[in-house]
Every structure is written in structure tokens, then in C-alpha cells.
Design a protein around this motif. Sequence first.
Motif, PDB file in Angstrom:
ATOM      1  N   LEU C  72      43.626  35.189  46.432  1.00 27.10           N
ATOM      2  CA  LEU C  72      43.004  34.171  45.593  1.00 27.10           C
ATOM      3  C   LEU C  72      42.294  34.890  44.441  1.00 27.10           C
ATOM      4  O   LEU C  72      41.976  36.072  44.548  1.00 27.10           O
ATOM      5  CB  LEU C  72      41.965  33.388  46.397  1.00 27.10           C
ATOM      6  CG  LEU C  72      42.458  32.536  47.567  1.00 27.10           C
ATOM      7  CD1 LEU C  72      41.267  31.989  48.361  1.00 27.10           C
ATOM      8  CD2 LEU C  72      43.309  31.371  47.060  1.00 27.10           C
ATOM      9  N   GLN C  74      38.853  35.434  42.222  1.00 24.56           N
ATOM     10  CA  GLN C  74      37.449  35.379  42.635  1.00 24.56           C
ATOM     11  C   GLN C  74      36.889  33.955  42.486  1.00 24.56           C
ATOM     12  O   GLN C  74      36.159  33.475  43.340  1.00 24.56           O
ATOM     13  CB  GLN C  74      36.650  36.366  41.793  1.00 24.56           C
ATOM     14  CG  GLN C  74      35.250  36.613  42.313  1.00 24.56           C
ATOM     15  CD  GLN C  74      34.480  37.507  41.372  1.00 24.56           C
ATOM     16  OE1 GLN C  74      34.185  37.131  40.237  1.00 24.56           O
ATOM     17  NE2 GLN C  74      34.159  38.704  41.827  1.00 24.56           N
ATOM     18  N   GLU C  76      38.568  31.136  42.664  1.00 22.32           N
ATOM     19  CA  GLU C  76      39.097  30.298  43.752  1.00 22.32           C
ATOM     20  C   GLU C  76      38.378  30.592  45.051  1.00 22.32           C
ATOM     21  O   GLU C  76      38.036  29.693  45.822  1.00 22.32           O
ATOM     22  CB  GLU C  76      40.600  30.557  43.944  1.00 22.32           C
ATOM     23  CG  GLU C  76      41.484  29.945  42.878  1.00 22.32           C
ATOM     24  CD  GLU C  76      42.941  30.372  43.031  1.00 22.32           C
ATOM     25  OE1 GLU C  76      43.813  29.514  42.810  1.00 22.32           O
ATOM     26  OE2 GLU C  76      43.214  31.550  43.368  1.00 22.32           O
ATOM     27  N   ALA C  77      38.144  31.888  45.305  1.00 21.91           N
ATOM     28  CA  ALA C  77      37.494  32.291  46.550  1.00 21.91           C
ATOM     29  C   ALA C  77      36.099  31.678  46.653  1.00 21.91           C
ATOM     30  O   ALA C  77      35.677  31.244  47.714  1.00 21.91           O
ATOM     31  CB  ALA C  77      37.409  33.813  46.635  1.00 21.91           C
ATOM     32  N   LEU C  78      35.412  31.631  45.520  1.00 15.39           N
ATOM     33  CA  LEU C  78      34.025  31.154  45.530  1.00 15.39           C
ATOM     34  C   LEU C  78      33.921  29.662  45.252  1.00 15.39           C
ATOM     35  O   LEU C  78      32.821  29.115  45.242  1.00 15.39           O
ATOM     36  CB  LEU C  78      33.209  31.932  44.481  1.00 15.39           C
ATOM     37  CG  LEU C  78      33.079  33.448  44.712  1.00 15.39           C
ATOM     38  CD1 LEU C  78      32.469  34.120  43.486  1.00 15.39           C
ATOM     39  CD2 LEU C  78      32.225  33.734  45.940  1.00 15.39           C
ATOM     40  N   SER C  79      35.076  29.006  45.034  1.00 11.55           N
ATOM     41  CA  SER C  79      35.043  27.614  44.555  1.00 11.55           C
ATOM     42  C   SER C  79      34.335  26.670  45.518  1.00 11.55           C
ATOM     43  O   SER C  79      33.723  25.699  45.099  1.00 11.55           O
ATOM     44  CB  SER C  79      36.464  27.109  44.270  1.00 11.55           C
ATOM     45  OG  SER C  79      37.212  27.093  45.479  1.00 11.55           O
ATOM     46  N   GLY C  80      34.396  26.939  46.800  1.00 12.83           N
ATOM     47  CA  GLY C  80      33.764  26.026  47.751  1.00 12.83           C
ATOM     48  C   GLY C  80      32.391  26.468  48.202  1.00 12.83           C
ATOM     49  O   GLY C  80      31.764  25.819  49.042  1.00 12.83           O
ATOM     50  N   ALA C  81      31.920  27.599  47.664  1.00 12.21           N
ATOM     51  CA  ALA C  81      30.685  28.187  48.185  1.00 12.21           C
ATOM     52  C   ALA C  81      29.466  27.337  47.890  1.00 12.21           C
ATOM     53  O   ALA C  81      29.293  26.882  46.764  1.00 12.21           O
ATOM     54  CB  ALA C  81      30.490  29.577  47.592  1.00 12.21           C
TER      55      ALA C  81
END
Lengths: 497, 487, 99
Positions: C72, C74, C76-81
Amino acid sequence: MTTTALPTYEDAIARFEPVIGLETHVELGTQTKMFCGCRTEFGAEPNTQVCPVCLALPGALPVANRAGIEATIRIGLALNCDIATWCRMARKNYFYPDMPKNFQTSQYDEPLCAEGYVDVEYEGKPYRIGIERVHLEEDTGKSLHVGGATGRIQGATESLVDYNRAGIPLVEIVTKPVPGLGALAPEIAKAYVTELRDIIRSLGVSDVRMEQGSLRCDVNTSLNKPGEEWGTRTETKNVNSLRSVERAVRSEIIRQASLLDEGTRIIQETRHFHEDRGDTSPGRSKETATDYRYFPEPDLVPIAPDPAWVAELKAALPERPSSKRARLREDWGISEIDMQSVANAGAVELIEETIAAGASPAGARKWWMGELARRANETGIDLADIGATPLQVAELQKLVDAGKLNDKLARAVLEGVVAGEGDPAAVMAARGLEVVNDEGALTAAVDEAIAANPDIAAKIREGKVAAAGALVGAVMKTTRGQADAKTVRDLILARLS
Amino acid sequence: MSDLTRMSAVELAGAIKNKQVSAVEVAQAHLDRISAVDERVHAFLHVDAEGALAAAARVDKGEITGPLAGVPVAVKDVIATKGVPTTAASKILEGWRPPYSATIYERLQAAGTVPLGKTNMDEFAMGSSTEYSAYGPTNNPWDLGRIPGGSGGGSAAALAAYEAPLAIGTDTGGSIRQPGAVTGTVGAKPTYGGTSRYGLIAFSSSLDTPGPCARNVEDAALLHSVIGGHDVRDSTSIPQPMPDVVAAARLGATGDLTGVKLGLVKEFAGDGSEPGVIAAFRESLEALVKLGAEVVEVSCPNFQYALPAYYLIAPSECSSNLARFDGVRYGLRVGDDGNRSLEEVMSLTRDAGFGAEVKRRIILGTYALSSGYYDAYYGQAQKVRTLITRDFEKAFEQVDVLVSPTTPFVAFPFGSRTSDPYQMYLADLFTIPTNLYGGPAISVPCGLSEGLPVGFQIMAPTMADDRMYRVGAALESAVGTFTPPAL
Amino acid sequence: MAAISREEVAHLARLSRLAVTEQELDQFAGQLDVILQSVARVGEVAADDIPPTSHSVPLTNVYRDDVPQPSLTQDEALSGAPDAFDGRFRVPRILDEEA
């Protein structure tokens, strides 16, 4: 904290017998993580080597990396283990923010490899360390602790998590308890980790660098009085160098002896080794530790290595580093201590390849253990990555042997090679570093030196040949080092005989 | 064109293919139906009108063809759908839009089906009534005061309410079949490993199986064939090709079951089924005999331990699977006031984010896996699982399929089983053995009891999914389909 | 006798990171007791020589090749954080050796 003075190590070991055990974690050097296709490059931007699987997004599933399984089996074979014909991964359940699933995919009562041993030598005596198990698991992410002192978890107000490392394959190697080492327990512990590191490095499955964390070691220590049952053990973590292995065992023996002397019970706990102070401090007490609730990982099917494949892997194992070292020591004609420093410098293969490329053993060793090892030490760069290849070093030595370079010039050429200026011949040409072999020019320089130093010349004529050195030096100076010292010396002696 | 929402998937696909109707018209008709009735049914948690119309437009442009191109489908909200909210009906995932899609969702899209949105369910698929959805229950289109079954009540109700001709469900202990039974629709649980779990938010990993829901058997088989098959991203996915379920359904629809042996599980006979359920089941069995089938009584002595084993295995796995919902990487975070530690925030988040049934199961599973209890509970349950598998294997030496009612009782009124969790668990009494074994099973409507649908369950050997479709389609040909009263 | 005590339930809730309320504890303890008494029936089966089933598919050795796949981004990886900073997931202070 006790205020009583600690006993000396000799004191402690005179009254107590240590039992040690080591748990070593090796980060495998696979291209991708254990259960997903993310890369494993060290030092990437945070959270750029992550995917639904290693971030534990809802719904994602693991698929095992064949290379991780193979590397684990090869490590097991190299450590003389039995390889399981059927085993399962297990979930180790506990909450920790570095661990995205809040369980670690690991192995429980069905390790991939078990019942092996490693033979180590210390001061000429052999010791056999039993291997309990070698199993496969995954690494965690990394947290930056913010707001406290110097990035420590204590006192931090928040933490920032990067999952790039999460899911990288880890192999855990657990020894059986090792009793009976007496005062040598610290040294044998270090010798074991050293041997383990060399074996794993020879397999090419990990770079096994303690300072980068690709080799991590926990040391278990307990003490008992002679003839009594083994004592309660502590587990020392954060042991980040070979030297620390030795120091950690030693300091824990002293600490436990001091407590036992006072009649204090040793509690089973995790302790942290402090490199700076050389001692340990308490961490979590194992007696209150969580129940990991292991169960077989339902998302991964059993591992059942084909015996024929295992036999193939076994047959293809490289020569054991210790026997290889013995063989090479003989071939190279060097002492055990010299061989040990070659091994410690990580130069065994480099020297071997340099010799294979045509250099003499002495010549090859001279460059790698001299000039290049010094540079490696100064810069902290691995010898293998220093910038010179075995082929280049062999070429350099050939130029010296052919009389085209003298020692001083060769060093300058090597400097150019390391700086990336090209192969030795190219550097030599570009920097104009060839030995002056023009007899006429040399004779003129020799005559000049004799004329300028009549006293020395007289001594030589009287037969004090040793005095020639001063004249050689003078000639070298006028030729800016580009003369061959032996030729110069011969010329001087011929002139003055 | 007749009412598009009343047509089967096969009919819709044919009409779209022959340009009698556009995929966009079909999508719009279903979106309109959802607008008209879903306020009362509450089958959907999220309707993706824009996405549906765009997908339909691609089919109309001829970009995608295939047996289900242009046919709308409703997707259970436990399936990860890239960019489309996915909550598993839990507060802990409210607002989460996955950055990836489940394999079966990608296959739905590749086949040109038109995903309408995400359907309601019991939170994390734990329940038999949708009463455990964090977003309120779904109402059964047959009687809005009754449960639509669960956990996949939203998918089943969407079919029964003509909001979608096809739907995706997931079946861990009966969550496709039991809602199918109580809504008068068809629900099939494929062989475990026959449909990919990648992107299915895990409840119990060794049991969860995605599968098709439809209003008739052939539609279910078509959907099964689109989503099924090997997936390299799921290690437990079966690499062998799956049997031709569509052909089997068509064969069954001819109404000939000559030589097919149906096994009647002796141990299910006395198990507290409602008289109306037993009656409808018996009549259907006779109908099948008329089609040439033979009925053989078989004994599966360990089935009585299926429910207890299930309620140890599923909670154990769920306690581990749901550990990832910790408020760090996605989803809800509660109580982060700058003073509390991560541990406190995590615990507050999980307590606030999970509903009571989820918490009960997490605690139960944590208990069953604890050292000291593992052998007596989880370990013993796994042995029972072996015994149940042996019962199935032995039975299938004598018969081609096993048959039973799908669930002991018809749709019950809301609130009648929530106070005693174990009473709720009984809804899955007949469906659970199959999950423990891993084989396929289908629920096909077979009659009505006091005006409410009764389901007939057909269980087949692993990787013989075709058998249940054949018998199911034959039953359907004999008893017909059942239409709920107008909403 | 109850199969599970209120204290045990409280301990299990802590282990599961569930900050359950006193009211929930009361409710769960009773309900879990009923459920446990029912599921304990699995113990009636004599199964000493029966191997446990952990997987219902008869598959072994399912592996992938060691070939990198796209990750992913970065973002995308953090999009739900719930909270992120500087490319990383931000979490409240971690108790030392929390586990």
C-alpha cells in the motif's frame, strides 16, 4: 536495591554453579515478509512496506513464504536438528501495539526443527551445546517513543508506530539448559553465539548483524549450590553484541550470587542488559506474565516438508565454518589466533576468494586484515562492503609481485580502488603511481644520494651494509616513492662494493 | 418488460444480454425498490447507488460480458469492499473504507455483476437474528415484526423484499442457510475452501465460508460459480477445480432423482423442531421420493455434540481474530484524552466498540483457550470435530446427501431469544455439523408453517457441492418458490 | 456450583482488553455460566485416541514464492488511522513492558 558490596565473579563462581540457556532470534534475509509480499528493505520510509496482511486489516489472510520455510529448515539442519515431518504454525495471543494482529504467528509445541546441537571450541577444548528447538515466527513493527527522555518508553507521552518490520520472518533458536560450564559460562555463551552467527552467515539466509538487530540474543541464567537443584532463572534481554553476551552472563551470575548470599529468593523475570553500565535491570515479572493462549493457526495449513527435499537441502549445506576455518588455517599456514581474527573481521571468504583469484595467502591476508580492515573499523562499514573486491585485491598483489608497485604505492592504489576510481591498473595509470624502473634515472638518483652523504657511503664501503637504508630513503625521497626499494638497495650496494 | 425486481438473475442476465433492457435500468429499478421499501426492511447498511450505476454502465458499454453481467447483487457487510464502507455491523469499524477488496468482491466485479451496497448482519456475523447488529435489526419481509435470521439477515431480506436478485452471505454456523430458511430464499454454504475467505472479516477462520444467496437454486449456483474457485491469497483455498454446480442445478430442475439416496439423520428427529417445520419437511421428503429418490435413515451419533463444540471453537478463534480491533490502525478510538495509557484506551475502545454478544464470545473464547482449560474445552472440541467428520464420512458411504430441516423453528418475533443467548444458539442446531465437517449444504424453501417459510437443508460431501444443487433444484421443481406478502 | 466466577470473568475481560462495566460483569458472568455448563458436554465424549481437527481442508505446504508484491502507499496505510503523525500511527503512551 541492595547496598551490600557485590561479590567478585571469582567469589560467586567458587560457591555457585551456573546454568545458562540462550534464545537467539535471527531475522531472515528474504526478499519479502513471511506471510505477505511486502519488501523487507532496511531503512525504508515508515509504513511504505505494508499491506492489508501485515497491517492486519480486517479480512486479510497470510500465505507463507517458501523461502522462509526453507531457510528455517536449513538452519535446523546446520544445527544438527531433526526436521519435523508435519507441524503447524500457532497463534501466540497477546496485545502489543507493535504487533498488528495482536497475536504473533509463531510455533508452539510443534517446532519445525528440534533436538540438535552446536559444537564450539574454547581455548582448544570442545563444548557441545544442545539445541532444544528452532522455530519460525514473525517480527513486530517498531515504535518511536515521544515526549520522554531519549526515546525511551518510560516517561514517553505517546508513541509512533511503523509496521515496515512487522511480519519479517524470524527464526528462534533455543538451546537446552547448559550446566557444568563453571567459571567459563560467560565465555562459552559468547563462543556459542559466535559459532551460531558464523554458521548462519555461511548459509546465506541472514546477514546476522547484532548491531542492526538481525541477530538478537536473550540469555537465561540461574545459579545453584553444588549438588542442589537448578535455581530460578532470569531472562536477560537487550544483549546487542557478542561482548555483551559474555558480560550479561557474568553480571547476572554476580547479581544472583549476591542475592542468594543474602538469602533473597531469585524471581523469574525478564531483565534488561545495559551496555553502558554492564549490568541488568528488572523488566516484567514472568510470574504475572500473560497467558499466551496458543492454538494452531487456522489460516495457515500444516507444514509437511518432503523428506526427499530435506535430504537435498542437507546434502547442499555449505561446509561448517569451524571445519572450514581449520582447513583454511592449514592451507594458509597461520596460527589459530590469526585465523580467529580473520573470522572476527568477517574476512574468511574474502581472503579465500582473493587467493582463488591468484594472490598468495600472505598477500591476500595482508591487504584484507591490514589496510582494508583498518578502514572498515574506522568507517564502521562491513569489510565485504568496503569498496574493494577480492578480484581487485588479487590484481593489486599481482602488481606488487611483478615489481610494478611497491608497498607504499600499492596503498595509494588501493585507496583509489576503494574510492571507486576503478581497478588497480586503472588507478595506477590515472594517478601515475608506477614504480620507476628506469635504470638510468635510478642510477643518477643513487649517485646523487652517495655524493650528498659521503659519511654514510664510507660506512657502507667499510662493510656496514645496514647503513644502506639511509641512502635508500634518500633515493626514495627524490623519486617520490616510485622506486622499488630493493632495486635501489642493490644499486647502492653494487656502487659501493 | 415486467417488474425488473421480480425477475430471476438468469432472466435478468438474458434480458440484458439480448438488449431487452439495459443494465443501468435494472440497477435503477433495484435502487428505486430499495428507496421504496428499505426504510421498513432495513436490509442495507450502505447503498452504493453511484458505484452500482457506474458498474451497470460498463456492462451496457459491452466492457464486461458473462453469465451474470449486469445483474445486481447485495453484499454482506463483512466483505471488504475497496472504498465502500465496511463495518461488519459493528461500531468499532464505523466509517471504515477498506483500501483493498475481498477476492470474491473482485470476482463479482470482474463478472460484471452490479454491487448495490452492503447488507445488515449480526455484528461480526455472531448471531441468528440480526438483532446483534450495532445499527439496528433487519425486519423479515414476511412479517416485519419477526427476525430475518442471522447473521446474514440483511442479504436474505434483500432478496425476499425484491431489493436484489442475488446476495453474498457468509456461513460460519448457518449464517447463510438459516436466514435463507426463515425468509423463503435459497442460501448455499459451499465446501470450506471452495470460496475464498480473503477479505472476509474473520469470525471463526476454520469455519467461515462465503457463499451465494438467491431466490432460486439455479441463480444461487450461477453466483456460486462466479465467486468460487482457487485463490492464492487464501492458504486454505482448495486448488482442485470445483464441480459444475450450474449444470447440476439444471439437471436437478428436470425433476428426476432416480437412484439418489437421501440420508435422514436419526439424531435430528427428536430435537425440538416445531410441528409445522416437521410437517413441511416431511411433505417435501415425500415429494422427493416421488421424483425417484430413496430415503435411508442414517445415524450420526456425535452430531449431538456439534453445538457445544461449535460454541467453543468459534468463540476461541474469534477471541484471537478480533484482537486486531484495538483503535491503532483503523476504526474507533475511545478515551484518548492525552492522559490515559494505550492499554486503557484500547480497553475502553473495545468495550465501547463491541456489542454484548461479541464481548460474550470473546470472553468465552479467551477462557476456552486459557492454559489449564485448553484441553478440556478447545482441545476436546477439536476432537469432537474429528468425530463429527467421521460421522459424515460414514453416512456418505451409504447415501449421496443428508437432509434435515434447516432450522428447528420459523422466524421468531424480535426479542424472544435475546435474553438467553443459548436459546438463540439453538437456531443453528441443524446447520452447525456441516461447518465443523467443512462440507457444503444448501437451504431451499420447502413450504410454509403458519404462513412463514420453512427451509429444507441438503448436506453433501466435501467438494460435492454439485449434489446439493441437483437435489435442491429438484425439490424446487416439486414444491415451487414462495412469495412473501406485498410490503 | 458455577462453572465460572465473576472474578474469572473480570480477569478474562482484562486479558481481552475489554473495559467492561460492573453491570456487564454481572450480566456476562451469569450468561457465560449457562453457556459453559452447556458446552462442557464436549467432555462427555471419550476421545483419548482421537486426533484433533484444526483445519477442515486436507491441505499441506501451501506457499508463495519469495517475490515482492506491491505494498500500500503510506497514505493508504494510514487512511483508516484514528491518529497519525509523520507517516506513523500515533498511539497513547505505552505502559512499560505492556503485554
